[in-house]
Design a protein around this motif. Structure first.
Motif, PDB file in Angstrom:
ATOM      1  N   LYS A   1     -40.588   6.156  25.764  1.00  0.00           N
ATOM      2  CA  LYS A   1     -39.271   6.806  25.668  1.00  0.00           C
ATOM      3  C   LYS A   1     -39.337   8.060  24.799  1.00  0.00           C
ATOM      4  N   ASP A   2     -40.075   8.000  23.684  1.00  0.00           N
ATOM      5  CA  ASP A   2     -40.207   9.178  22.816  1.00  0.00           C
ATOM      6  C   ASP A   2     -40.924  10.319  23.526  1.00  0.00           C
ATOM      7  N   ASN A   3     -42.030  10.015  24.194  1.00  0.00           N
ATOM      8  CA  ASN A   3     -42.769  11.061  24.905  1.00  0.00           C
ATOM      9  C   ASN A   3     -41.990  11.600  26.095  1.00  0.00           C
ATOM     10  N   ALA A   4     -41.241  10.747  26.775  1.00  0.00           N
ATOM     11  CA  ALA A   4     -40.417  11.197  27.896  1.00  0.00           C
ATOM     12  C   ALA A   4     -39.305  12.117  27.393  1.00  0.00           C
ATOM     13  N   SER A   5     -38.682  11.761  26.275  1.00  0.00           N
ATOM     14  CA  SER A   5     -37.627  12.604  25.701  1.00  0.00           C
ATOM     15  C   SER A   5     -38.174  13.965  25.297  1.00  0.00           C
ATOM     16  N   MET A   6     -39.354  13.960  24.680  1.00  0.00           N
ATOM     17  CA  MET A   6     -39.985  15.216  24.294  1.00  0.00           C
ATOM     18  C   MET A   6     -40.306  16.056  25.532  1.00  0.00           C
ATOM     19  N   SER A   7     -40.779  15.414  26.579  1.00  0.00           N
ATOM     20  CA  SER A   7     -41.108  16.123  27.812  1.00  0.00           C
ATOM     21  C   SER A   7     -39.872  16.735  28.461  1.00  0.00           C
ATOM     22  N   VAL A   8     -38.744  16.046  28.372  1.00  0.00           N
ATOM     23  CA  VAL A   8     -37.484  16.591  28.904  1.00  0.00           C
ATOM     24  C   VAL A   8     -37.113  17.852  28.147  1.00  0.00           C
ATOM     25  N   SER A   9     -37.193  17.809  26.822  1.00  0.00           N
ATOM     26  CA  SER A   9     -36.862  18.995  26.018  1.00  0.00           C
ATOM     27  C   SER A   9     -37.771  20.155  26.361  1.00  0.00           C
ATOM     28  N   ILE A  10     -39.062  19.890  26.481  1.00  0.00           N
ATOM     29  CA  ILE A  10     -40.018  20.952  26.814  1.00  0.00           C
ATOM     30  C   ILE A  10     -39.712  21.530  28.190  1.00  0.00           C
ATOM     31  N   THR A  11     -39.416  20.672  29.149  1.00  0.00           N
ATOM     32  CA  THR A  11     -39.122  21.132  30.509  1.00  0.00           C
ATOM     33  C   THR A  11     -37.858  21.981  30.543  1.00  0.00           C
TER      34      THR A  11
END
Length: 148
Positions: free
Chosen positions: A55-65
């Motif tokens: 969940k943490d890495n997915a959230s970070m990936s959303v922000s980056i995207t």
């Protein structure tokens, strides 16, 4: 250039410039487009989670995207067209912050990397960073001294 305006000329210019907006149109458009940006973020989160990210890495990936897409759309000139219709709907999410960094970078790149890009890149977002950091320090001190 010296501009001399009479009080009546200035008053007419002021009235013309301060005409009210059609809030019954702008507010729903801002809400809908801001909501679409947030829905895109949620769809990206679901996609990254389905790829097996935590969940943490997915959230970070959303922000980056979202930051990448905002900077890309700013560079292509699309973000301003969307913002013209969406108003604050594009300013509130993380995409607005990315746009506030990318737009000055594009505008001042002709002045060179140091005096243009380097000096002007945070001209819009700089106060947000400064006062956001200052506010977090003040809130942290208040919490540390009184609320723990």
């Amino acid at each position: 250039m010296d501009i001399n305006l009479s009080k009546t000329q200035y008053s007419e210019m002021y009235k013309e410039a301060s005409k009210g907006t059609k809030w019954w149109l702008t507010i729903p458009k801002a809400f809908c487009i801001g909501g679409l940006i947030c829905a895109l973020g949620q769809a990206l989160l679901n996609m990254y989670l389905s790829f097996g990210l935590s969940k943490d890495n997915a959230s970070m990936s959303v922000s980056i995207t979202l930051v990448f897409l905002s900077a890309l759309f700013t560079g292509l000139g699309w973000y301003d067209k969307i913002a013209r219709h969406a108003g604050a709907g594009t300013l509130v999410p993380i995409t607005g912050f990315a746009n506030s960094v990318a737009a000055p970078a594009l505008e001042f790149k002709t002045e060179g990397y140091v005096l243009g890009l380097g000096a002007k890149i945070f001209i819009i977002s700089g106060p947000v960073i400064l006062y956001g950091t200052l506010a977090s320090v003040v809130y942290g001190l208040i919490y540390y001294l009184f609320l723990r």
